[in-house]
Enzyme design. Structure first.
Site, PDB file in Angstrom:
ATOM      1  N   LYS A   1       0.841  -1.197   0.000  1.00  0.00           N
ATOM      2  CA  LYS A   1       0.000   0.000   0.000  1.00  0.00           C
ATOM      3  C   LYS A   1       0.883   1.257   0.000  1.00  0.00           C
ATOM      4  CE  LYS A   1      -3.559   2.354   2.613  1.00  0.00           C
ATOM      5  NZ  LYS A   1      -4.347   2.405   3.832  1.00  0.00           N
TER       6      LYS A   1
ATOM      7  N   GLU B   1      10.751  -4.747   4.173  1.00  0.00           N
ATOM      8  CA  GLU B   1      10.853  -6.147   3.759  1.00  0.00           C
ATOM      9  C   GLU B   1      10.444  -6.316   2.290  1.00  0.00           C
ATOM     10  OE1 GLU B   1       9.319  -4.922   6.434  1.00  0.00           O
ATOM     11  OE2 GLU B   1       9.139  -6.405   8.042  1.00  0.00           O
TER      12      GLU B   1
ATOM     13  N   GLY C   1      -4.844  -1.795   5.173  1.00  0.00           N
ATOM     14  CA  GLY C   1      -4.026  -2.913   4.686  1.00  0.00           C
ATOM     15  C   GLY C   1      -4.647  -4.271   4.957  1.00  0.00           C
ATOM     16  N   ARG C   2      -5.066  -4.504   6.210  1.00  0.00           N
ATOM     17  CA  ARG C   2      -5.594  -5.830   6.556  1.00  0.00           C
ATOM     18  C   ARG C   2      -7.030  -6.032   6.090  1.00  0.00           C
ATOM     19  NH1 ARG C   2      -4.227  -2.658  10.626  1.00  0.00           N
ATOM     20  NH2 ARG C   2      -5.778  -1.870  12.082  1.00  0.00           N
TER      21      ARG C   2
ATOM     22  N   GLU D   1      -4.097  -6.680  15.170  1.00  0.00           N
ATOM     23  CA  GLU D   1      -3.647  -5.361  14.716  1.00  0.00           C
ATOM     24  C   GLU D   1      -4.810  -4.363  14.829  1.00  0.00           C
ATOM     25  OE1 GLU D   1      -0.196  -4.859  11.723  1.00  0.00           O
ATOM     26  OE2 GLU D   1      -1.942  -4.349  10.542  1.00  0.00           O
TER      27      GLU D   1
ATOM     28  N   HIS E   1      -3.166 -33.486  18.288  1.00  0.00           N
ATOM     29  CA  HIS E   1      -2.035 -34.296  18.746  1.00  0.00           C
ATOM     30  C   HIS E   1      -0.893 -33.420  19.238  1.00  0.00           C
ATOM     31  CE1 HIS E   1      -4.059 -37.826  17.149  1.00  0.00           C
ATOM     32  NE2 HIS E   1      -4.486 -36.993  16.207  1.00  0.00           N
TER      33      HIS E   1
ATOM     34  N   LYS F   1       9.648  -0.426  13.399  1.00  0.00           N
ATOM     35  CA  LYS F   1      10.131  -0.148  12.035  1.00  0.00           C
ATOM     36  C   LYS F   1      11.195   0.948  12.081  1.00  0.00           C
ATOM     37  CE  LYS F   1       5.781  -1.014   9.573  1.00  0.00           C
ATOM     38  NZ  LYS F   1       4.738  -0.417   8.755  1.00  0.00           N
TER      39      LYS F   1
HETATM   40  O1  F6P Z   1       2.907  -4.103   9.862  1.00  0.00           O
HETATM   41  C1  F6P Z   1       2.240  -2.927   9.649  1.00  0.00           C
HETATM   42  C2  F6P Z   1       1.653  -2.805   8.278  1.00  0.00           C
HETATM   43  O2  F6P Z   1       1.465  -1.457   8.036  1.00  0.00           O
HETATM   44  C3  F6P Z   1       0.352  -3.570   8.096  1.00  0.00           C
HETATM   45  O3  F6P Z   1      -0.727  -2.924   8.633  1.00  0.00           O
HETATM   46  C4  F6P Z   1       0.306  -3.698   6.624  1.00  0.00           C
HETATM   47  O4  F6P Z   1      -0.646  -4.629   6.216  1.00  0.00           O
HETATM   48  C5  F6P Z   1       1.742  -4.097   6.337  1.00  0.00           C
HETATM   49  O5  F6P Z   1       2.498  -3.326   7.257  1.00  0.00           O
HETATM   50  C6  F6P Z   1       2.215  -3.888   4.938  1.00  0.00           C
HETATM   51  O6  F6P Z   1       2.171  -2.550   4.550  1.00  0.00           O
HETATM   52  P1  F6P Z   1       2.312  -2.120   3.042  1.00  0.00           P
HETATM   53  O7  F6P Z   1       1.180  -2.687   2.282  1.00  0.00           O
HETATM   54  O8  F6P Z   1       2.294  -0.617   3.051  1.00  0.00           O
HETATM   55  O9  F6P Z   1       3.628  -2.653   2.526  1.00  0.00           O
END
Ligand code: F6P
Length: 550
Positions: free
Chosen positions: A205, A211, A266-267, A352, A383, A511
């Site tokens: 987003k 990452e 995002g979620r 979250e 199990h 972060k």
């Molecule tokens: O971990 C925090 C967060 O902002 C989440 O809410 C989100 O889904 C994820 O990082 C990824 O963010 P982006 O889509 O901006 O890479």
């Protein structure tokens, strides 16, 4: 000042009622009321929702509805759907429901449906082009593999749905996901792929997530090396983002950038272009069916009376166990291998969204909020950790999810799976009385001394609550409804707890600190600007790395 929740008459009535409920016994409740299953279950579309194995009575349900009304849940539902800026700390609407709506929804004088339809049409052209082999690689070859790079909300939803709907993946495209920044993940995947026929989709987003950008940069270098040329690489990229200019700067051609908007969290973004891997894997028709299932649940949530409103009941049950029984965790147990990733998805959705200690008004909550959500697919968990669910000291409410009809033909397997699904909820509710344990041991021929010694271990009280969700078949529509059900459940909880379900400030600190440490790793000088533990770990890492250099 603290939030007024615990002073509400309905909250206090629930507290008194809970004291009376301490003696409720599920085994007895079912004996006393043969109609308990009918009374405490709702059938909606292709989902049968059975909450009769919870520690509730008709009075509890009445008080749940009172609490929801006193917390103005109906008004909040309208605000959610209408597009009010209910994400107060970011000044944004939370309009994921607009992504699957069919009606016009206006935000700041703009018809969102036009924007949503335009991106859906762009997705349709692209996905159908790739699937049919019209849109091809730099070398003119048909794409065989898609790598979706994203994390959190830009990964968990599409990953779950692609796995859940694998029986609907009729094309030849294989869709893979990379989220972890651990180089082991991207290395292992890229090693197994042919760059000449691989399409890379970057899902972020913000297009700033460390990452995702690290994995995307590695994938780009891999493509450049194998395809020999920057122009060639562009044909192998697409992106989903709310920051199209950043995607462009990365090298993704404008017509391959699918936008999302700041009013999509995002979620909650699966239904937007974030669903691109889903549409590539199972086709746009199935993606539309997924959205239609969610829309059906939206309609139910918006119109059903609180007493029969499935997301409202699920959310209020969540509050009931956290705040009135002190449950700190909640298990999600899909008895379906294809829903293996559901617990991870719901973990982000609930933790979250409602993992907050401050209310919407900026006051400290003097009550607990989101539980730890966890779980794995049944029957494996039986199990491993079910022992604790049955006989441990914690009360852990659990959602059991299964499908009536499988996609495979192994009927016997499915009956064993289903038998375990219902048997576990029955065992949790019933437990085993001392009398039953004695009869069992005597039938096994155990001497009386052993019966006496083993009795405390082999008898247990049961009365452990669970909710069963039985889906007719895991098709796109039912899956969409199931995921929307949980989105709304979490919203209900957030309204009761008065927390903003749509921000996540807590994850920002980690972060920022990671960025700072990363900069400090650039040279060999020891650091001192941290606590002794953090500095010690950084300096150990740097010293060892230095020694290994030639
Ligand atoms: O971990 C925090 C967060 O902002 C989440 O809410 C989100 O889904 C994820 O990082 C990824 O963010 P982006 O889509 O901006 O890479």
């Amino acid at each position: 000042m603290t939030d007024a929740l615990t002073r509400l008459p309905a909250w206090q009535a629930l507290r008194d009622h809970q004291r009376a409920c301490v003696n409720l016994n599920l085994r007895e409740l079912f004996i006393q009321d043969p109609a308990r299953f009918e009374k405490f279950s709702v059938h909606r579309g292709d989902i049968l929702f059975d909450y009769s194995k919870n520690l509730v009575t008709e009075e509890t349900l009445r008080l749940f509805a009172d609490l929801a009304r006193q917390r103005e849940l109906p008004g909040w539902i309208e605000r959610l759907f209408r597009g009010d800026r209910i994400n107060g700390t970011e000044g944004r609407a939370a309009l994921h429901t607009a992504l699957r709506a069919q009606k016009r929804i206006m935000l700041d004088g703009r018809d969102l449906m036009q924007d949503v339809s335009a991106v859906l049409a762009q997705m349709r052209r692209f996905c159908e082009g790739v699937r049919a082999g019209r849109i091809r690689s730099a070398a003119g070859r048909v794409f065989t593999d898609v790598v979706s790079i994203g994390i959190g909300g830009s990964d968990l939803g599409p990953r779950l749905v692609c796995e859940a709907l694998a029986p609907y993946a009729t094309g030849r495209l294989r869709v893979h996901f990379v989220s972890n920044v651990d180089g082991a993940a991207v290395t292992a995947l890229l090693r197994s792929l042919d760059a000449a026929t691989t399409l890379v989709s970057i899902a972020s987003k913000t297009f700033t997530t460390q990452e995702t950008l690290a994995n995307a940069t590695t994938a780009k270098a891999w493509l450049q090396k194998r395809l020999r040329g920057k122009t060639a690489v562009a044909k192998h990229f697409c992106a989903v983002t709310a920051a199209p200019e950043r995607a462009g700067a990365f090298g993704v051609p404008a017509e391959r950038v699918f936008v999302i908007w700041d009013w999509v969290g995002g979620r909650y973004s699966l239904w937007s272009a974030m669903g691109l891997p889903v549409a590539l894997a199972v086709g746009m028709k199935n993606f539309d069916a997924l959205r239609a299932g969610a829309r059906d649940m939206d309609e139910h949530f918006r119109s059903a009376p609180l007493e029969r409103n499935v997301p409202a009941i699920l959310g209020l049950l969540g509050v009931w166990y956290v705040n009135f029984f002190g449950s700190a965790t909640h298990a999600v147990l899909p008895y379906d291998e294809r829903l293996r990733l559901l617990p991870a998805y719901l973990q982000q959705l609930e933790m979250e969204s409602c993992g907050k200690r401050v209310t919407r008004d900026g006051e400290l909550a003097d009550y607990a909020t989101a539980p730890v959500v966890w779980g794995t697919a049944g029957t494996d968990g039986q199990h491993a950790y079910f022992q604790l669910l049955h006989q441990g000291t914690h009360l852990i409410p659990a959602d059991f999810i299964a499908c009536r009809k499988p996609h495979h033909r192994l009927r016997r397997h499915h009956e064993i799976l289903f038998a375990n699904f219902v048997a576990q909820t029955e065992a949790l509710a019933r437990g085993k009385t001392a009398e039953e344990a004695q009869v069992e041991m005597r039938a096994q021929g155990l001497p009386e001394a052993a019966v006496k010694r083993l009795l405390p271990h082999r008898a247990f009280p049961g009365n452990r609550p669970s909710t069963s969700i039985l889906i007719e078949q895991l098709d796109p529509r039912a899956l969409g409804a199931l995921l929307a059900l949980y989105e709304h459940k979490v919203f209900v909880e957030s309204v009761i707890w008065n927390v903003n379900a749509f921000d996540q400030w807590g994850v920002e600190l980690g972060k920022t600190l990671a960025d700072r440490v990363l900069r400090e790793l650039a040279d060999t000088a020891p650091v001192s600007s941290h606590d002794a533990s953090t500095a010690g770990l950084i300096n150990y890492f740097k010293a060892k790395r230095k020694r290994r250099k030639p």
